[in-house]
Write an enzyme that holds these catalytic residues in place. Structure first.
Site, PDB file in Angstrom:
ATOM      1  N   CYS A   1       7.078  -7.602  81.905  1.00 53.65           N
ATOM      2  CA  CYS A   1       8.409  -8.001  81.442  1.00 53.65           C
ATOM      3  C   CYS A   1       8.506  -9.463  81.003  1.00 53.65           C
ATOM      4  O   CYS A   1       9.568  -9.900  80.554  1.00 53.65           O
ATOM      5  CB  CYS A   1       9.439  -7.709  82.520  1.00 53.65           C
ATOM      6  SG  CYS A   1       9.417  -5.987  83.031  1.00 53.65           S
TER       7      CYS A   1
ATOM      8  N   HIS B   1      17.024 -13.736  83.702  1.00 53.25           N
ATOM      9  CA  HIS B   1      16.295 -12.472  83.666  1.00 53.25           C
ATOM     10  C   HIS B   1      17.247 -11.353  84.093  1.00 53.25           C
ATOM     11  O   HIS B   1      17.294 -10.308  83.451  1.00 53.25           O
ATOM     12  CB  HIS B   1      15.078 -12.548  84.580  1.00 53.25           C
ATOM     13  CG  HIS B   1      14.179 -11.364  84.505  1.00 53.25           C
ATOM     14  ND1 HIS B   1      13.575 -10.967  83.336  1.00 53.25           N
ATOM     15  CD2 HIS B   1      13.786 -10.470  85.462  1.00 53.25           C
ATOM     16  CE1 HIS B   1      12.837  -9.887  83.559  1.00 53.25           C
ATOM     17  NE2 HIS B   1      12.955  -9.562  84.839  1.00 53.25           N
TER      18      HIS B   1
ATOM     19  N   GLU C   1      16.412 -14.771  91.726  1.00 57.06           N
ATOM     20  CA  GLU C   1      16.620 -15.683  90.598  1.00 57.06           C
ATOM     21  C   GLU C   1      17.717 -16.697  90.906  1.00 57.06           C
ATOM     22  O   GLU C   1      17.598 -17.881  90.567  1.00 57.06           O
ATOM     23  CB  GLU C   1      16.962 -14.906  89.332  1.00 57.06           C
ATOM     24  CG  GLU C   1      17.064 -15.802  88.097  1.00 57.06           C
ATOM     25  CD  GLU C   1      17.142 -15.039  86.800  1.00 57.06           C
ATOM     26  OE1 GLU C   1      16.998 -15.675  85.725  1.00 57.06           O
ATOM     27  OE2 GLU C   1      17.355 -13.799  86.830  1.00 57.06           O
TER      28      GLU C   1
ATOM     29  N   LYS D   1      21.184  -8.498  79.715  1.00 61.47           N
ATOM     30  CA  LYS D   1      20.760  -7.151  80.105  1.00 61.47           C
ATOM     31  C   LYS D   1      21.943  -6.301  80.541  1.00 61.47           C
ATOM     32  O   LYS D   1      21.846  -5.073  80.584  1.00 61.47           O
ATOM     33  CB  LYS D   1      19.720  -7.213  81.219  1.00 61.47           C
ATOM     34  CG  LYS D   1      18.341  -7.693  80.791  1.00 61.47           C
ATOM     35  CD  LYS D   1      17.339  -7.568  81.928  1.00 61.47           C
ATOM     36  CE  LYS D   1      15.948  -8.047  81.529  1.00 61.47           C
ATOM     37  NZ  LYS D   1      15.859  -9.522  81.418  1.00 61.47           N
TER      38      LYS D   1
ATOM     39  N   HIS E   1      17.138  -3.256  80.083  1.00 59.69           N
ATOM     40  CA  HIS E   1      15.882  -3.999  80.220  1.00 59.69           C
ATOM     41  C   HIS E   1      14.876  -3.467  79.205  1.00 59.69           C
ATOM     42  O   HIS E   1      14.390  -2.343  79.317  1.00 59.69           O
ATOM     43  CB  HIS E   1      15.357  -3.835  81.641  1.00 59.69           C
ATOM     44  CG  HIS E   1      14.270  -4.796  82.009  1.00 59.69           C
ATOM     45  ND1 HIS E   1      13.614  -5.598  81.075  1.00 59.69           N
ATOM     46  CD2 HIS E   1      13.703  -5.096  83.213  1.00 59.69           C
ATOM     47  CE1 HIS E   1      12.713  -6.328  81.690  1.00 59.69           C
ATOM     48  NE2 HIS E   1      12.745  -6.049  82.978  1.00 59.69           N
TER      49      HIS E   1
ATOM     50  N   PHE F   1       6.674  -7.570  86.854  1.00 56.51           N
ATOM     51  CA  PHE F   1       5.791  -6.953  87.832  1.00 56.51           C
ATOM     52  C   PHE F   1       4.464  -7.716  87.836  1.00 56.51           C
ATOM     53  O   PHE F   1       4.001  -8.190  86.800  1.00 56.51           O
ATOM     54  CB  PHE F   1       5.517  -5.495  87.472  1.00 56.51           C
ATOM     55  CG  PHE F   1       6.634  -4.541  87.796  1.00 56.51           C
ATOM     56  CD1 PHE F   1       7.833  -4.977  88.333  1.00 56.51           C
ATOM     57  CD2 PHE F   1       6.488  -3.178  87.563  1.00 56.51           C
ATOM     58  CE1 PHE F   1       8.859  -4.090  88.630  1.00 56.51           C
ATOM     59  CE2 PHE F   1       7.502  -2.273  87.858  1.00 56.51           C
ATOM     60  CZ  PHE F   1       8.691  -2.737  88.395  1.00 56.51           C
TER      61      PHE F   1
END
Length: 409
Positions: A161, A301, A312, A333, A338, A397
């Site tokens: 990502c 994010h 975050e 998002k 996403h 990830f």
């Protein structure tokens, strides 16, 4: 080091296609999330996604489409939009000085699934000879270079990502080092497929608000229950500043910083204290040679997962201290879901547009704020606010983190 500017924007998003329409959709708080139509999602807990409504034949010859996985198709559409937006006259450019750097987190999943079925049901002799070239992640960059004859540096970022942000950041370095005058860079992903959705579904990573898809992605909300998977692509044109000035280009913003780090913590979860995210933001500001008080907005994010949004927020507080409460922070998002490998590049475009327009995109669906998350998330409506420096965060990830820093010019 050469200065690098953004001169072309090419978003292909679940809620809009093209820079103007994308910006409009962001400021309207328009959701691109709906029921899955690309396959029958009945066996899955999550039956919603962000699908791109575009006809590839409007951009790519029908015969060529059969040899391109959807992730490459979307990237070529995004690149065509970005190049047109940039105003580059390719007939006058030295194409050995134009490079490509378009990444994908997963690659040709749709082709893989289709060819796997053929292999098991009809045997290996019935596989397409284009199977391998259609699935490999570097083919987005490769097809782009072949399509336009770009012979400069061509490579691919594959960092889950953070891919889109890494691609733009790596392209920044290529120009800074003088290896190219122009880079066409970004990310693409097309994994609204049965197996991909099933894989995320079994991890319990996805929202299951099937009855209310437009409110399913709800970053920083107390009732957030997972992210919404989306497809799409976003490509930008980066140029050496002097090259852009010499041709009279419209310059959107300057890319002044790129920072990255690793959590070294877990295969899927972020560091609970946001340590890696904090390192990436700090590195981006150091690279940009700015202090934390100069940053006015962070495009987060913000995936809408319980652990991610908290980590975050903690990272922003760790880096910015008291200034964290003076910052605007929002997650686009909430509107588009996403986009995985394209998330960092679509959010880079949103960040640049925030600088240019002086209007910050909102975090929609923030109707029940999590009391533990107490920053200014620009809830539910856009906000007029001039910002001179913007950070765009991407985390992935594997514990990978990337932050881009943009400057008003």
């Amino acid at each position: 080091m050469r200065r690098v500017v953004i001169t072309g924007l090419g978003p292909v998003s679940p809620n809009a296609i093209g820079a103007e329409e994308f910006h409009k959709a962001q400021l309207e708080g328009k959701s691109g999330i709906g029921p899955i139509t690309r396959f029958d999602p009945a066996p899955l807990r999550c039956q919603i996604a962000g699908e791109v409504k575009v006809n590839p034949e409007d951009y790519i010859d029908k015969r060529e489409l059969r040899r391109l996985d959807r992730f490459v198709q979307l990237s070529l559409i995004a690149a065509a939009l970005a190049l047109k937006d940039s105003g580059l006259d390719l007939d006058k450019e030295d194409k050995t000085r134009i490079g490509t750097l378009v990444g994908s987190g997963i690659g040709g999943m749709e082709t893989w699934e289709g060819q796997s079925k053929i292999f098991h049901e009809r045997g290996p002799d019935r596989l397409s000879p284009f199977f391998i070239p259609m699935i490999i992640a570097n083919m987005a960059s490769g097809q782009l270079a072949m399509r336009y004859g770009f012979m400069g540096p061509s490579s691919t970022s594959v960092t889950a990502c953070t891919t889109g942000a890494d691609a733009i950041g790596n392209a920044l370095r290529v120009i800074q080092l003088g290896e190219a005058e122009v880079m066409v860079a970004g990310g693409t992903e097309a994994v609204v497929t049965a197996m991909a959705m099933g894989g995320f579904d079994v991890m319990r990573a996805l929202s299951t608000r099937n009855d209310t898809p437009t409110t399913a992605s709800r970053p920083f909300s107390a009732s957030r229950d997972g992210f919404v998977l989306s497809e799409g692509a976003a490509v930008v044109v980066l140029e050496d500043y002097q090259h852009a000035k010499a041709r009279g280009a419209r310059i959107y913003a300057e890319l002044v910083g790129f920072g990255r780090s690793a959590d070294a913590h877990h295969i899927t979860d972020p560091h609970p204290e946001g340590k890696g995210a904090a390192l990436a933001m700090t590195a981006a500001m150091k690279d940009a040679k700015i202090n934390l008080e100069q940053v006015g907005y962070i495009n987060a994010h913000g995936t809408s997962t319980p652990v991610g949004d908290k980590a975050e927020t903690l990272a922003i507080k760790k880096v910015f201290g008291d200034h964290a409460y003076k910052l605007a922070v929002s997650s686009t998002k909430s509107m588009i879901g996403h986009l995985l490998g394209a998330a960092g590049s679509i959010e880079a475009i949103a960040s640049v547009q925030a600088i240019v327009s002086g209007v910050l995109p909102p975090t929609i669906n923030l109707t029940d704020p999590d009391p533990e998350l107490d920053l200014d998330y620009v809830p539910n409506a856009p906000r007029e606010q001039r910002v001179d420096y913007v950070l765009s965060n991407s985390f992935a990830f594997g514990g990978m983190n990337a932050t881009l820093a943009f400057k008003r010019i």
